[in-house]
Design a protein around this motif. Structure first.
Motif, mmCIF file in Angstrom:
data_model
loop_
_atom_site.group_PDB
_atom_site.id
_atom_site.type_symbol
_atom_site.label_atom_id
_atom_site.label_comp_id
_atom_site.label_asym_id
_atom_site.label_seq_id
_atom_site.Cartn_x
_atom_site.Cartn_y
_atom_site.Cartn_z
ATOM 1 N N GLU A 27 -49.331 29.935 -9.896
ATOM 2 C CA GLU A 27 -48.920 31.242 -10.418
ATOM 3 C C GLU A 27 -47.517 31.589 -9.924
ATOM 4 O O GLU A 27 -47.250 31.593 -8.730
ATOM 5 C CB GLU A 27 -49.913 32.322 -9.983
ATOM 6 C CG GLU A 27 -51.330 32.090 -10.486
ATOM 7 C CD GLU A 27 -52.290 33.141 -9.969
ATOM 8 O OE1 GLU A 27 -51.917 34.327 -9.970
ATOM 9 O OE2 GLU A 27 -53.410 32.780 -9.542
ATOM 10 N N GLU A 28 -46.624 31.883 -10.866
ATOM 11 C CA GLU A 28 -45.244 32.214 -10.520
ATOM 12 C C GLU A 28 -45.102 33.703 -10.222
ATOM 13 O O GLU A 28 -45.733 34.544 -10.860
ATOM 14 C CB GLU A 28 -44.301 31.810 -11.656
ATOM 15 C CG GLU A 28 -44.298 30.303 -11.925
ATOM 16 C CD GLU A 28 -43.222 29.897 -12.910
ATOM 17 O OE1 GLU A 28 -42.124 30.486 -12.854
ATOM 18 O OE2 GLU A 28 -43.481 29.001 -13.738
ATOM 19 N N GLN A 29 -44.263 33.999 -9.245
ATOM 20 C CA GLN A 29 -44.014 35.379 -8.834
ATOM 21 C C GLN A 29 -43.178 36.105 -9.886
ATOM 22 O O GLN A 29 -42.123 35.623 -10.282
ATOM 23 C CB GLN A 29 -43.294 35.394 -7.491
ATOM 24 C CG GLN A 29 -42.923 36.780 -6.989
ATOM 25 C CD GLN A 29 -44.132 37.595 -6.567
ATOM 26 O OE1 GLN A 29 -44.966 37.121 -5.804
ATOM 27 N NE2 GLN A 29 -44.235 38.813 -7.061
ATOM 28 N N LYS A 30 -43.662 37.242 -10.338
ATOM 29 C CA LYS A 30 -42.919 38.065 -11.296
ATOM 30 C C LYS A 30 -42.117 39.111 -10.530
ATOM 31 O O LYS A 30 -42.594 39.695 -9.556
ATOM 32 C CB LYS A 30 -43.877 38.750 -12.269
ATOM 33 C CG LYS A 30 -44.784 37.789 -13.048
ATOM 34 C CD LYS A 30 -43.975 36.856 -13.938
ATOM 35 C CE LYS A 30 -44.909 35.937 -14.743
ATOM 36 N NZ LYS A 30 -44.141 34.959 -15.569
ATOM 37 N N GLU A 31 -40.901 39.356 -10.984
ATOM 38 C CA GLU A 31 -40.034 40.303 -10.306
ATOM 39 C C GLU A 31 -40.630 41.701 -10.327
ATOM 40 O O GLU A 31 -41.029 42.211 -11.377
ATOM 41 C CB GLU A 31 -38.651 40.317 -10.969
ATOM 42 C CG GLU A 31 -37.631 41.161 -10.228
ATOM 43 C CD GLU A 31 -36.248 41.092 -10.845
ATOM 44 O OE1 GLU A 31 -35.355 41.822 -10.378
ATOM 45 O OE2 GLU A 31 -36.069 40.311 -11.803
ATOM 46 N N ALA B 280 -43.432 42.634 -9.165
ATOM 47 C CA ALA B 280 -44.904 42.631 -9.160
ATOM 48 C C ALA B 280 -45.433 42.186 -7.801
ATOM 49 O O ALA B 280 -44.698 41.616 -6.977
ATOM 50 C CB ALA B 280 -45.435 41.703 -10.253
ATOM 51 N N GLU C 219 -47.596 39.952 -5.102
ATOM 52 C CA GLU C 219 -47.759 38.505 -4.996
ATOM 53 C C GLU C 219 -49.069 38.072 -5.657
ATOM 54 O O GLU C 219 -50.113 38.671 -5.423
ATOM 55 C CB GLU C 219 -47.764 38.083 -3.524
ATOM 56 C CG GLU C 219 -47.827 36.575 -3.341
ATOM 57 C CD GLU C 219 -47.893 36.184 -1.870
ATOM 58 O OE1 GLU C 219 -47.208 35.235 -1.473
ATOM 59 O OE2 GLU C 219 -48.648 36.837 -1.126
ATOM 60 N N PRO C 220 -49.026 37.027 -6.488
ATOM 61 C CA PRO C 220 -50.260 36.565 -7.137
ATOM 62 C C PRO C 220 -51.246 35.984 -6.132
ATOM 63 O O PRO C 220 -50.881 35.663 -4.992
ATOM 64 C CB PRO C 220 -49.760 35.503 -8.125
ATOM 65 C CG PRO C 220 -48.443 35.068 -7.583
ATOM 66 C CD PRO C 220 -47.849 36.260 -6.913
#
Length: 258
Positions: free
Chosen positions: A167-171, A173, A175-176
């Motif tokens: 899972e990539e970190q979204k700006e 958001a 942390e997944p």
């Protein structure tokens, strides 16, 4: 009145202590969870356009199972011409290559295939509960048009459980739950190898500095020599004066006796 105030104070202190303990426990738990993620850490610098050695750090998150397989995937939108795993005792490394739609050019050569995945499988070792293992990799040449590389990982336990760290970190958001390992890239160095050649002016300045230093040493030596000579002359003069004084005293004594 005083008794009630003391009791109220004790109740307040107890509440504060309980609240502090809960907060501290939450921090510890959250910190433990964060540190338990699969991550990638450079040994030294990972500069754009250069080469780097990195460690894929794999902690074991389970209390009743051991990690027996680790898979790391490399992005093909920023392909790496060279990916070499360092042997890890007790683990077997397998390198998977993939063809590129657009060939890479490196040192005047076109590269049509790159490493897209490295898989480590337990041979005579495992990552047990409460343990972690590092898997070193040599990477290059790192892209110049990216600030980071996302290396998606898959962790397999001996009870057949599979955890996908993809899972990539979204700006902006949170942390997944299963974040993908990220390799941060630093600014490119002058020659992509961590150093630049010295300039001609630098060499001239260095030579001038050595010449000045040599002249200073010569001056100091001359001054020391002159000082030493003066001291010797004064010393001899003092001895002669002492001898003359003794002789004069002896002669004066004899005259008085006569």
């Amino acid at each position: 009145m005083n008794v009630s105030r003391i009791a109220a104070g004790r109740v307040s202190a107890t509440r504060v202590a309980l609240a502090g303990g809960i907060a501290l426990s939450s921090v510890v738990l959250l910190s433990g969870t964060a540190f338990a993620h699969v991550s990638v850490q450079p040994q030294g610098e990972a500069a754009k356009g250069g080469y780097a050695t990195v460690n894929v750090k794999v902690p074991n998150e389970r209390d009743n199972a051991s990690t027996v397989k680790v898979e790391v995937n490399f992005p093909l939108d920023h392909p790496l011409a060279s990916v070499m795993p360092q042997p890890v005792p007790g683990w077997k490394a397998e390198v998977t290559r993939s063809k590129l739609d657009k060939p890479l050019e490196l040192h005047g050569k076109k590269i049509n295939e790159v490493v897209s995945k490295v898989t480590w499988t337990a041979d005579s070792s495992k990552i047990g509960p409460g343990q972690f293992q590092q898997f070193p990799l040599s990477l290059g040449r790192l892209p110049e048009d990216a600030d980071e590389l996302v290396l998606k990982a898959i962790q397999t336990y001996d009870n057949k459980e599979v955890v996908r760290w993809i899972e990539e970190q979204k700006e902006g958001a949170e942390e997944p739950q299963n974040p993908a390992p990220v390799l941060k890239l630093s600014a490119a160095s002058a020659d992509h190898h961590g150093g630049a050649a010295p300039s001609a002016s630098a060499g001239t300045d260095e030579k001038a500095g050595h010449d000045d230093e040599k002249a200073d040493h010569q001056e100091t030596a001359a001054a020391s020599s002159a000082t030493d000579t003066t001291a010797r002359v004064l010393g001899v003069a003092g001895i002669l004066a002492g001898v003359a004084g003794v002789a004069f005293g002896v002669l004066a004594g004899r005259r008085r006796s006569a």
